[in-house]
Structure formats: structure tokens, C-alpha cells
Design an enzyme around this catalytic site. Sequence first.
Site, PDB file in Angstrom:
ATOM      1  N   CYS A   1      -6.819   6.308  -9.484  1.00  0.00           N
ATOM      2  CA  CYS A   1      -7.121   7.688  -9.079  1.00  0.00           C
ATOM      3  C   CYS A   1      -6.235   8.696  -9.823  1.00  0.00           C
ATOM      4  CB  CYS A   1      -7.039   7.832  -7.568  1.00  0.00           C
ATOM      5  SG  CYS A   1      -7.927   9.303  -6.968  1.00  0.00           S
TER       6      CYS A   1
ATOM      7  N   HIS B   1     -11.027   4.648  -5.509  1.00  0.00           N
ATOM      8  CA  HIS B   1     -10.072   3.934  -4.648  1.00  0.00           C
ATOM      9  C   HIS B   1     -10.697   2.638  -4.128  1.00  0.00           C
ATOM     10  CE1 HIS B   1      -6.606   6.593  -4.272  1.00  0.00           C
ATOM     11  NE2 HIS B   1      -7.419   7.629  -4.190  1.00  0.00           N
TER      12      HIS B   1
ATOM     13  N   GLU C   1      -9.295   0.014  -3.503  1.00  0.00           N
ATOM     14  CA  GLU C   1      -8.335  -0.654  -2.610  1.00  0.00           C
ATOM     15  C   GLU C   1      -8.376  -0.131  -1.183  1.00  0.00           C
ATOM     16  OE1 GLU C   1      -6.134   3.115  -3.573  1.00  0.00           O
ATOM     17  OE2 GLU C   1      -7.625   1.842  -4.532  1.00  0.00           O
TER      18      GLU C   1
END
Length: 309
Positions: free
Chosen positions: A142, A235, A237
Site C-alpha cells: 500500500c 491490502h 493481508e
Amino acid sequence: MPIKIPENLPAAEVLREENIFIMTEERAAHQDIRPLEIVILNLMPNKIVTETQLLRLLGNTPLQINVVLLRMVSHSHKNVSQEYLDTFYKSFDQISHRKFDGLIITGAPVETLDFEQVDYWEELKEVMDWSKKNVFSTLHICWGAQAGLYYHYGINKYHVSKKIFGVFEHSVSCEDSPLVRGFDDTFWVPHSRHTQIKREDIEPIKELMILSESKKAGVYLVERKDGRQVFVTGHPEYDPEVLKKEYYRDLKKGMDIDIPVNYFPHDDPEKRPVVRWRSHAYILFNNWLNYYVYQQTPYNLDNIDQAIL
């Protein structure tokens, strides 16, 4: 194989409850394996949440991994105690003499600032410069991806009129890269940002290759052609509840924020979010660790200089 982290790191208990194998230093010492050395530069305010998210993905591989957590000493941390940082995190000065198989640079909630306005920008530049000769492959996430593209290649970010917020459909732009092996024809990734990078700024740079894009979220995955730098604008994750928490946080602040797209069933914030991106996240991190770190890095980390020439 497991990840090796400090026994009393709060993320360890969460991961054990999820049946992710955590190895103690004592047990790891009895395995005749050279583990991968991975350093995580955690720029997010909530350190424990981000640690858990990334360690969960790193722990789902057949590789033994030693993880070092890195912080910026030029930044004043408001959401975590100094005691916590001193216990679990290293400063750059403490690790700059070492070499690592991989580095992960996380996102940070500073995207509306010019890069030079970020209080730890000079220190971050030092880390990114150091990584070119002391880390075999760096994964930027990001804002970390935007910072890396700006520092290494002069690619700037642009503000968008409406926050890119939700879970977006993506496709693969280049199937030749090992990083996208196993990706579905279309897959989903969370995004939460007020800025973007543009394809036309990346295309003229011969060292870079765009691997994946979204019609609505833009460029998603970029790599240096030798695999030594990877840039992820979303993102993958993220935990299931992160976008929900961000949505209610912004509402509480009185901000003009839309419901995150493709996230709540029927766009109803009272319903449990639908996770569409979990398998993609595991594949992405597995591919990075396997093809760009494990299979390429030299057995003796002192030889990284020769390996990356």
C-alpha cells in the site's frame, strides 16, 4: 514449517489459536536448516494487528522463517508503548550491519501527505537505500509501495476524488511472472486509500512490469523484472473486520465515507463481511517467499552482494 518469533509476542497466542505453527528458538536451534531471515518494517499504528496479519501469511509456508520487527525511531508512536517497542522491535541502527533474505515494508496512514512531509521519510529512505545491497527481495504494501516507487523510480502518487474503499475484482496483466502462478483469472483484494499510482507513469520504466490491475482500483501489482522489488497497492493481508472498523471510525469522525464496496452482504453494515481475498493473499505471499526469496537467495547471506549483481 513454522515462523520463529519471540515466545511472548502477543501475536503468537492469536496464531496458536488459529493452529498456525510457532516454533520456539530452542526447537529451531535443533533443526539443521538455514531459516529465511525476514525483516518487517511495521509502519502501521496498531503494531500487534499488523504483526498478526503478516505473520499469519508467512507462517503458511513449508519454510522456516526468522522474523525481525523493525521500527522508525524518528517517529513518535502513540498507539503502542515504548516498552513494547523496546521489547519486540529493533531500530535500523541495530540491524543495518546484517543481510536479509526478505524485507516487508507495510502501509502507513500518511498517504495524504507529500512523502517529504512524513516525519520518518529520511529514515525510511535510508532503509530503502540499504535494502538494495543487503536484502534479496523487498515486498512493499500500500503506502509502502507508493513510497518505494517514488524513492526508487520517481513515480509519484495522485489524490483521487473519492476514496478507493472496499474489495475489488482484479485480473492478471502478465502471466509470465512466477509471482502470479496459481492466481485465479479474476480475484479479489481489499483497498483503502485516497491516492493512486498511474499505469502511464510505470510503463516507460523498463525495469518494472505491471502484473495485475483492477478496472476500479487501478494498478495493483508491480514488480522489478528481476524480482528484487515487489509493489502491492492493496491490502491482501487484511483481516475480515478491518474495513468495517475503518468505516465506523470514519463515520464517528463525521467524514463523508461510503460503505466499502463488495464487502457487506447487500451493503448492510449490520451483516458479517464476506471474505473474498484470503486464498489470494496466501498464494501471493507463498509465491514471493518461494520464487523470489527461497529459490534465489544464496545459502550464505554474506554473498548477497554477488547474487544481486
